[in-house]
Design an enzyme around this catalytic site. Structure first.
Site, PDB file in Angstrom:
ATOM      1  N   GLU A  53      38.439  36.823  27.681  1.00  0.00           N
ATOM      2  CA  GLU A  53      37.854  38.219  28.114  1.00  0.00           C
ATOM      3  C   GLU A  53      36.303  38.008  28.472  1.00  0.00           C
ATOM      4  O   GLU A  53      35.655  38.913  27.655  1.00  0.00           O
ATOM      5  CB  GLU A  53      38.365  39.185  27.671  1.00  0.00           C
ATOM      6  CG  GLU A  53      39.784  39.553  27.727  1.00  0.00           C
ATOM      7  CD  GLU A  53      40.574  39.863  29.062  1.00  0.00           C
ATOM      8  OE1 GLU A  53      39.699  39.812  29.990  1.00  0.00           O
ATOM      9  OE2 GLU A  53      41.624  40.103  29.080  1.00  0.00           O
TER      10      GLU A  53
ATOM     11  N   CYS B 299      50.780  41.441  43.953  1.00  0.00           N
ATOM     12  CA  CYS B 299      50.184  42.748  44.213  1.00  0.00           C
ATOM     13  C   CYS B 299      51.084  43.788  43.835  1.00  0.00           C
ATOM     14  O   CYS B 299      52.200  43.615  44.218  1.00  0.00           O
ATOM     15  CB  CYS B 299      49.698  42.561  45.526  1.00  0.00           C
ATOM     16  SG  CYS B 299      49.411  44.514  46.249  1.00  0.00           S
TER      17      CYS B 299
HETATM   18 ZN    ZN Z   1      49.020  44.114  48.566  1.00  0.00          ZN
END
Ligand code: ZN
Length: 206
Positions: A85, A141
């Site tokens: 990170e 997604c």
């Molecule tokens: Zn998407």
């Protein structure tokens, strides 16, 4: 004499597997008996103390540091150094990585390349230009299920660039990503020209 010193970056949006790839590369070095050390910023409060944790359950012992410079206190015996990170560190991380590379160490850093607005995140863009190897990982997604999510969508209201936590974010593809209104594209798209003139005419090759 170790000759593998170089700087590798693993970037991408949330849930892309950056930390697990970082842990994999550090463990790989450990299997070859190379002295390794992992660092993470004290800003990241999600993992349990003294560890880097990935979402798929991999863990690695880590030293939690307040500043990038603190890494130099603990890294003298290590040859391969992991930084998780890295967007949580300020620009001093750039100088620290330069020092480590001059000390002939291998540095592997992971982090978000873009923030919740879709803008370059802190010192990460500059680190990318210094890296010898860059891997940009993609997630799935959360909105449409496509497997090329590259943006981190903030799903709560806040204008802070750093807002630590997982439940406030989800991975989105470029089509489903909705940045805050002030960061949406304001480019006026010109009328398409269907009868564009030929690009090449009377070309003579000398
Ligand atoms: Zn998407």
């Amino acid at each position: 004499m170790y000759s593998g010193y170089r700087f590798e970056m693993i970037v991408g949006c949330m849930s892309a597997g950056k930390s697990s790839e970082l842990i994999r590369r550090i463990e790989r070095a450990r299997l070859a008996y190379l002295p390794t050390i992992m660092f993470r910023s004290a800003t990241d409060t999600r993992s349990r103390p003294d560890h880097v944790e990935s979402r798929n359950g991999l863990t690695s012992q880590a030293i939690v540091v307040e500043t990038a410079k603190d890494m130099l206190k603990y890294s003298s015996q290590a040859i391969v150094i992991g930084v998780d990170e890295c967007q949580f560190f300020d620009d001093s991380l750039i100088d620290v990585i330069h020092v480590l590379l001059r000390q002939k160490k291998k540095v592997i850093a992971s982090g978000l390349d873009l923030d919740y607005r879709g803008l370059p995140f802190g010192c990460v863009p500059q680190l990318l230009t210094l890296a010898d190897r860059v891997d940009k990982l993609l997630a799935v997604c959360r909105k449409c299920g496509s497997d090329f999510a590259c943006r981190t969508q903030r799903v709560v209201q806040s204008n802070e660039q750093i807002l630590v936590g997982d439940s406030q974010y989800e991975a989105r593809c470029i089509h489903c990503f909705e940045p805050p209104s002030e960061y949406q594209l304001k480019l006026e798209i010109p009328e398409p020209q269907y009868f564009a003139p030929p690009i090449t005419q009377n070309v003579s090759i000398v």
